[in-house]
Scaffold this active site. Sequence first.
Site, PDB file in Angstrom:
ATOM      1  N   GLY A   1     -14.663   2.742   3.404  1.00  0.00           N
ATOM      2  CA  GLY A   1     -14.391   1.463   4.045  1.00  0.00           C
ATOM      3  C   GLY A   1     -13.024   1.444   4.685  1.00  0.00           C
TER       4      GLY A   1
ATOM      5  CG  ASP B   1      -7.290 -10.892  -0.592  1.00  0.00           C
ATOM      6  OD1 ASP B   1      -7.794 -11.928  -0.119  1.00  0.00           O
ATOM      7  OD2 ASP B   1      -7.390  -9.775  -0.047  1.00  0.00           O
TER       8      ASP B   1
END
Length: 482
Positions: free
Chosen positions: A116, A232
């Site tokens: 990713g 986050d």
Amino acid sequence: MPTFTCNPELIEDFLADRLSEAQQIVFEQHLNTCDHCCAELQQRTADVTLWNDARSYLSSTDLAVRLLSDSTASLSETRSVSADADRLLNLDFLNPTDDPRMLGRFAGYEISGVIGCGGMGVVLKGFDASLNRYAAIKVLAPHYATSGAARQRFAREAQAAAAVVHDNVIAIHGVSEFNHLPYLIMPYVKGQSLQKRIDQHGPLSVAEILRIAMQTARGLAAAHDQGLVHRDIKPANILLPENVERVLITDFGLARAADDASLTRSGVIAGTPQYMSPEQAKGEGIDHRSDLFSLGSVMYTMATGHPPFRAETPYGILRRITDNAHRPVHELRSDLPPWLCSVIDRLLSKNASDRFRSADEVASLLEDCLAHVQHPSKVPLPSSLKPARQAMRHLRWPFAVAGILLTCAAIALFIVPGNQNEPDSSSSVAKEPKTVESAEQASDTTDRQDQLSPADDELQWNVDTDLDDLESTLQRLREETL
């Protein structure tokens, strides 16, 4: 609808929340096309360094997949993912390899694919021949390698994650530098992210929501015990390993020590807008309760299939988080139990003090709820989540008995024997002691009732005493009627 031109006063009104809702929409649309106003707005809310740092996260092309890959995928599928990543990030930093199946070499690892890409780097799938195992290698993007702030943030991620040792937090096996690029080594996780699970299957079941949220809360509690705030938490940063019911929190790139002075610096906007807490969206100081709000947003997303706050622009999302209430979960999904909706609502409270006290408290509560869902006949729902009427249900029977007795008294009043038209004076005289006795008994009854507390969980109904009181009351009513 009004239109805007470049006007510094409008920016000032926007920051001071003096624009109407319609004006805000038009102004946000204007920001999408006017670089001058965007620059002016950014300059007034934060310095250039902070905005560049935030932009690197908000403009990430693919944050949905991190540290994930399906090892059963064909080589062509792996190379397809790698080709997409290659367009996003130049992989020229890889050394050549003599294995035609590999993309290259990096720090002693044979790179088989790209897992990713994020805002600051790329995650590679590397094979360690010496240990005969795969690993996930997160490398800082080359164009950030010359930035001191980026290198410090990357190092902070490694330090933050390494300090948290827990089954629900991704482990860090090592941190080093290769070809002037910092990197960190993590275990390769076969599975998918929570975001990908939601994208593929839609909203999750109640048991899945509770299990994933409970384990995420456990991992957050471990981080908070180390004085860290993740900042986050979102579905893309929650990993679901294959074939095991286990959750892993990853990407501590935004984590900072809770006592870091930079947390209170005005204008700091870092994280993913849809899952930010109100205080984080405002650039205010945050603590562990900010992660709890993000956890509530994740639970909302698992329940409905989308985040609680959505808009066309990042500015619009932030304003909704700070100013608007989320749409109630039960309106979108009626099959969810009310107590689960109330937990989500509490986590999404605008005021941090209205949320739960700690992630550990949330984890314990969700664990009890999960046990109740799995074994409803054996494990009761936590008392704190029961409606008030259920909590008072065990106090109903004494009042029901009292109602029956009073009904009997009312019936007896109309079937009293005797001749009401010819009262006997002698009997009236004889009744006077009874009246005194009845008043004394009624007084005693009142005293006993005053000593009883409705809050007593072990109320007992003394049948003999109440029958005596009833007899006295009936006698008094008969006398008054005659």
